[in-house]
Design a protein around this motif. Sequence first.
Motif, PDB file in Angstrom:
ATOM      1  N   ASP A 161       0.804  -1.225  -0.034  1.00 16.14           N
ATOM      2  CA  ASP A 161       0.173  -0.240   0.071  1.00 16.14           C
ATOM      3  C   ASP A 161       0.745   1.372  -0.278  1.00 16.14           C
ATOM      4  O   ASP A 161       0.383   2.281   0.609  1.00 16.14           O
ATOM      5  N   TYR A 162       1.837   1.109  -0.650  1.00 23.88           N
ATOM      6  CA  TYR A 162       2.703   2.421  -0.575  1.00 23.88           C
ATOM      7  C   TYR A 162       1.968   3.395  -1.437  1.00 23.88           C
ATOM      8  O   TYR A 162       2.201   4.828  -1.299  1.00 23.88           O
ATOM      9  N   TRP A 163       1.365   3.070  -2.564  1.00 19.88           N
ATOM     10  CA  TRP A 163       0.737   3.973  -3.733  1.00 19.88           C
ATOM     11  C   TRP A 163      -0.934   4.130  -3.207  1.00 19.88           C
ATOM     12  O   TRP A 163      -1.315   3.108  -3.128  1.00 19.88           O
ATOM     13  N   GLN A 164      -1.199   5.389  -3.035  1.00 21.74           N
ATOM     14  CA  GLN A 164      -2.742   5.463  -2.697  1.00 21.74           C
ATOM     15  C   GLN A 164      -3.344   6.077  -4.160  1.00 21.74           C
ATOM     16  O   GLN A 164      -4.467   6.092  -4.130  1.00 21.74           O
ATOM     17  N   ASP A 165      -2.365   6.524  -5.042  1.00 24.07           N
ATOM     18  CA  ASP A 165      -3.056   7.129  -6.325  1.00 24.07           C
ATOM     19  C   ASP A 165      -2.591   6.308  -7.313  1.00 24.07           C
ATOM     20  O   ASP A 165      -1.301   6.255  -7.773  1.00 24.07           O
ATOM     21  N   ILE A 166      -3.356   5.958  -8.189  1.00 29.97           N
ATOM     22  CA  ILE A 166      -2.853   5.345  -9.439  1.00 29.97           C
ATOM     23  C   ILE A 166      -2.315   5.955 -10.335  1.00 29.97           C
ATOM     24  O   ILE A 166      -1.193   5.526 -10.963  1.00 29.97           O
ATOM     25  N   GLN A 167      -2.607   7.507 -10.426  1.00 27.79           N
ATOM     26  CA  GLN A 167      -1.686   8.337 -11.360  1.00 27.79           C
ATOM     27  C   GLN A 167      -0.369   8.431 -10.843  1.00 27.79           C
ATOM     28  O   GLN A 167       0.764   8.358 -11.941  1.00 27.79           O
ATOM     29  N   LYS A 168       0.162   8.578  -9.503  1.00 24.87           N
ATOM     30  CA  LYS A 168       1.388   8.433  -9.152  1.00 24.87           C
ATOM     31  C   LYS A 168       1.835   7.224  -9.126  1.00 24.87           C
ATOM     32  O   LYS A 168       3.139   7.174  -9.665  1.00 24.87           O
ATOM     33  N   MET A 169       1.290   6.242  -9.065  1.00 20.09           N
ATOM     34  CA  MET A 169       1.755   4.875  -9.171  1.00 20.09           C
ATOM     35  C   MET A 169       2.343   4.736 -10.715  1.00 20.09           C
ATOM     36  O   MET A 169       3.529   4.252 -11.017  1.00 20.09           O
ATOM     37  N   GLU A 170       1.590   5.080 -11.691  1.00 20.90           N
ATOM     38  CA  GLU A 170       1.866   4.957 -12.938  1.00 20.90           C
ATOM     39  C   GLU A 170       3.146   5.477 -13.564  1.00 20.90           C
ATOM     40  O   GLU A 170       4.024   5.096 -14.236  1.00 20.90           O
ATOM     41  N   LYS A 171       2.984   6.818 -12.945  1.00 23.35           N
ATOM     42  CA  LYS A 171       4.067   7.859 -13.028  1.00 23.35           C
ATOM     43  C   LYS A 171       5.620   7.332 -12.590  1.00 23.35           C
ATOM     44  O   LYS A 171       6.640   7.226 -13.118  1.00 23.35           O
ATOM     45  N   ASP A 172       5.291   6.643 -11.459  1.00 23.41           N
ATOM     46  CA  ASP A 172       6.617   6.127 -10.734  1.00 23.41           C
ATOM     47  C   ASP A 172       7.042   4.804 -11.309  1.00 23.41           C
ATOM     48  O   ASP A 172       8.324   4.679 -11.405  1.00 23.41           O
ATOM     49  N   ILE A 173       6.209   4.210 -11.635  1.00 26.11           N
ATOM     50  CA  ILE A 173       6.689   2.718 -12.646  1.00 26.11           C
ATOM     51  C   ILE A 173       7.325   3.164 -13.733  1.00 26.11           C
ATOM     52  O   ILE A 173       8.351   2.395 -13.995  1.00 26.11           O
ATOM     53  N   VAL A 174       7.067   4.312 -14.429  1.00 24.02           N
ATOM     54  CA  VAL A 174       7.807   4.654 -15.744  1.00 24.02           C
ATOM     55  C   VAL A 174       9.186   5.030 -15.275  1.00 24.02           C
ATOM     56  O   VAL A 174       9.983   4.601 -15.999  1.00 24.02           O
ATOM     57  N   THR A 175       9.255   5.831 -14.208  1.00 23.94           N
ATOM     58  CA  THR A 175      10.461   6.258 -13.813  1.00 23.94           C
ATOM     59  C   THR A 175      11.472   4.895 -13.361  1.00 23.94           C
ATOM     60  O   THR A 175      12.611   4.947 -13.557  1.00 23.94           O
ATOM     61  N   MET A 176      10.775   4.067 -12.506  1.00 22.73           N
ATOM     62  CA  MET A 176      11.674   2.903 -12.179  1.00 22.73           C
ATOM     63  C   MET A 176      12.082   2.060 -13.365  1.00 22.73           C
ATOM     64  O   MET A 176      13.214   1.595 -13.396  1.00 22.73           O
ATOM     65  N   ASN A 177      11.188   1.897 -14.389  1.00 23.36           N
ATOM     66  CA  ASN A 177      11.671   0.956 -15.410  1.00 23.36           C
ATOM     67  C   ASN A 177      12.727   1.776 -16.180  1.00 23.36           C
ATOM     68  O   ASN A 177      13.553   1.147 -16.621  1.00 23.36           O
ATOM     69  N   GLN A 178      12.689   3.255 -16.388  1.00 18.56           N
ATOM     70  CA  GLN A 178      13.609   3.807 -16.995  1.00 18.56           C
ATOM     71  C   GLN A 178      15.027   3.776 -16.198  1.00 18.56           C
ATOM     72  O   GLN A 178      15.893   3.375 -16.917  1.00 18.56           O
ATOM     73  N   THR A 179      15.149   3.960 -15.016  1.00 16.67           N
ATOM     74  CA  THR A 179      16.326   4.028 -14.215  1.00 16.67           C
ATOM     75  C   THR A 179      16.798   2.658 -14.146  1.00 16.67           C
ATOM     76  O   THR A 179      17.982   2.483 -14.065  1.00 16.67           O
ATOM     77  N   TYR A 180      16.002   1.453 -14.063  1.00 23.33           N
ATOM     78  CA  TYR A 180      16.370   0.265 -14.096  1.00 23.33           C
ATOM     79  C   TYR A 180      17.249  -0.255 -15.079  1.00 23.33           C
ATOM     80  O   TYR A 180      18.359  -0.798 -15.110  1.00 23.33           O
ATOM     81  N   LYS A 181      16.620   0.234 -16.456  1.00 22.64           N
ATOM     82  CA  LYS A 181      17.427  -0.240 -17.573  1.00 22.64           C
ATOM     83  C   LYS A 181      18.648   0.410 -17.963  1.00 22.64           C
ATOM     84  O   LYS A 181      19.538  -0.103 -18.422  1.00 22.64           O
ATOM     85  N   SER A 182      18.755   1.797 -17.135  1.00 20.80           N
ATOM     86  CA  SER A 182      19.997   2.676 -17.393  1.00 20.80           C
ATOM     87  C   SER A 182      20.997   2.442 -16.191  1.00 20.80           C
ATOM     88  O   SER A 182      22.163   2.917 -16.437  1.00 20.80           O
ATOM     89  N   SER A 183      20.726   1.687 -15.209  1.00 21.60           N
ATOM     90  CA  SER A 183      21.520   1.812 -13.755  1.00 21.60           C
ATOM     91  C   SER A 183      21.945   0.261 -13.331  1.00 21.60           C
ATOM     92  O   SER A 183      21.097  -0.376 -13.176  1.00 21.60           O
ATOM     93  N   ILE A 184      23.087  -0.067 -13.506  1.00 21.45           N
ATOM     94  CA  ILE A 184      23.574  -1.267 -13.000  1.00 21.45           C
ATOM     95  C   ILE A 184      23.323  -1.601 -11.637  1.00 21.45           C
ATOM     96  O   ILE A 184      23.042  -2.600 -11.211  1.00 21.45           O
TER      97      ILE A 184
END
Length: 228
Positions: A161-184
């Motif tokens: 239950d970290y995310w209470q807002d779907i819009q923030k969750m979706e935005k954070d997931i995009v950021t996580m995916n981009q960071t994960y791909k570029s960061s060893i």
Amino acid sequence: MNNLADIFYTHARLLERAGNFVLANGTEHSITCLPVVESVEGDIAGFIQTNLMSMTDGHIYFDVDMFAKGNRPAVNPFVSVSRVGRQTQSPLRVSLNRELISFLTLHRRIESYSHFSAEAGADIKRTLEVAERIFAFFTQSANEVRSIDLQTIIFCILWIDYWQDIQKMEKDIVTMNQTYKSSIGAQAFVKELVNNAKSLNELLLAIRKQQDKLLSTLGVQVVTVTNI
């Protein structure tokens, strides 16, 4: 084709072409066969549908109702079947899948009768809200590829239950995916968390202990949530 037996024979011959092959030089190659059949009004009990299902190692059922609701990909988890899935999954993923299917089953029951009651209790409301976030988590574009390890971590963050807002969750997931791909470093940290956990509960505990570090490593601004 004169009769149904001919269809069975034709399907069998086509599917037999899929398999592992060893060439003359000793290298191994495989062919994956993905038969596709359209159901009429969602009926999968027809001869051709059951014929193909009996020959394959499982099937993925794309639900037109889920598609209409905006779920992408519109995979129905209750009708879809894998006959080899558990043998190829780690104990962590088996544990996660079991918990997820159990929750979605509960959600389906609640959803089927919740509209009859004007007032819903706190537990029912929370179940509906979490399910909404889970379906939003599943929804992704055709060009968006996520690592299985990262998907596991993201689901656990959602589950606590970290995310209470779907819009923030979706935005954070995009950021996580981009960071994960570029960061060893992010890849190594995520892999360490996943590999050290033998069950969903173990991974959830590890994430709770290192939540701030995990979110920062994945490029997400840390927000304090009091109900975790």
